[in-house]
Design an enzyme around this catalytic site. Structure first.
Site, PDB file in Angstrom:
ATOM      1  N   SER A   1     -14.839   6.681 -10.960  1.00 59.74           N
ATOM      2  CA  SER A   1     -15.183   5.494 -11.738  1.00 59.74           C
ATOM      3  C   SER A   1     -14.231   4.369 -11.390  1.00 59.74           C
ATOM      4  O   SER A   1     -13.042   4.600 -11.143  1.00 59.74           O
ATOM      5  CB  SER A   1     -15.114   5.769 -13.236  1.00 59.74           C
ATOM      6  OG  SER A   1     -15.290   4.570 -13.985  1.00 59.74           O
TER       7      SER A   1
ATOM      8  N   TYR B   1     -10.873   8.660 -20.732  1.00 59.68           N
ATOM      9  CA  TYR B   1     -11.900   8.801 -19.703  1.00 59.68           C
ATOM     10  C   TYR B   1     -11.351   8.377 -18.342  1.00 59.68           C
ATOM     11  O   TYR B   1     -11.536   9.076 -17.337  1.00 59.68           O
ATOM     12  CB  TYR B   1     -13.104   7.954 -20.072  1.00 59.68           C
ATOM     13  CG  TYR B   1     -14.189   7.905 -19.022  1.00 59.68           C
ATOM     14  CD1 TYR B   1     -15.115   8.937 -18.899  1.00 59.68           C
ATOM     15  CD2 TYR B   1     -14.302   6.817 -18.154  1.00 59.68           C
ATOM     16  CE1 TYR B   1     -16.121   8.884 -17.948  1.00 59.68           C
ATOM     17  CE2 TYR B   1     -15.301   6.760 -17.195  1.00 59.68           C
ATOM     18  CZ  TYR B   1     -16.215   7.794 -17.103  1.00 59.68           C
ATOM     19  OH  TYR B   1     -17.201   7.750 -16.154  1.00 59.68           O
TER      20      TYR B   1
END
Length: 261
Positions: free
Chosen positions: A145, A158
């Site tokens: 990500s 995250y």
């Protein structure tokens, strides 16, 4: 389609919706026999039905990846059995994103996010890589990500898991690459999700990028197809940014004024 994955087999985790679904459909269209996996049986079967309707091969395996080695091994075994004893391509796509800050994340949340986002892929690689080596080679693709490198104030938990997965990508490339297993990652930017309202604040994060908008799942799928194919035979340990330029480029609202300054 060019059928770049003809006669290959693939296991894609979290492939019942959005990015994972798009990767599964793309792999099926390129000739791979795809194992769709996830917790939602009806959604998973719908993806399988679509691949088959388009002339591809696919099966569904229910999987609730809880971070235990047993759960990952169980999925790998079930997938291998359906694929005739081998998995050529593993895509570690499954992941969860709780909208929590460092101060609001509790023990259970931290354990759960690391279990799904890091431990499950780790144990899947542990289960699948030796079989790939024995078969003469294979491909592992992880989903990273952009927030692993360009941080935002919400989502430290995250982001840290995606940073770990991108690090594992390089470590596994070093460990398994000499034995014929290529390991790379795709790092998506903000990707459109039909379950989010168009005014969701996540989409605003793409303002000030060259793309200027959220991406589509198909863009991530295209990158995954490339990394899985022989076109990427010389690509090892790389994180491919498919993020509209979010992590690497700053777009100025008034570049003429900036130059004058």
């Amino acid at each position: 389609m060019t059928r770049r994955l003809e006669c290959r087999t693939a296991l894609i985790t979290g492939s019942t919706r959005n990015i994972g679904r798009s990767i599964a459909l793309a792999f099926g269209a390129e000739g791979a026999h795809v194992i769709v996996s996830g917790r939602d049986d009806s959604r998973g079967q719908a993806v399988v039905d679509q691949i088959r309707a388009d002339g591809g091969k696919a099966d569904f395996v229910h999987a609730d990846l809880d971070g235990t080695a047993a759960a990952s091994r169980s999925l790998a075994t079930a997938a291998s059995d359906l694929l005739g004893g081998r998995i050529d391509i593993l895509v570690n796509n499954a992941g969860i994103y709780p909208p929590a800050t460092t101060l609001t994340a509790d023990d259970a949340m931290v354990d759960r996010v690391y279990a799904v986002n890091v431990k499950a892929p780790f144990f899947l690689a542990q289960a699948v890589a030796p079989e790939m080596v024995a078969a003469g080679g294979g491909v592992i693709i992880n989903l990273g990500s952009w927030v692993a490198r360009l941080s935002v104030p919400i989502g430290a938990l995250y982001a840290s898991t995606k940073g770990a997965l991108e690090t594992l990508t390089r470590a596994w490339a070093a460990e398994f690459g000499p034995q014929g297993v290529r390991v790379n990652a795709v790092s998506p930017g903000v990707i459109a999700d039909p379950e989010l309202n168009l005014d969701h604040p996540a989409y605003a994060l793409m303002h000030g990028t060259p793309a200027g908008r959220a991406g589509e799942p198909a863009a991530i799928a295209a990158a995954a197809v490339y990394l899985a194919s022989d076109d990427a035979a010389f690509v090892h340990g790389t994180v491919v940014d498919v993020d509209g330029g979010r992590a690497g480029v700053a777009v100025l609202a008034n570049p003429v004024a900036f130059q004058a300054a």
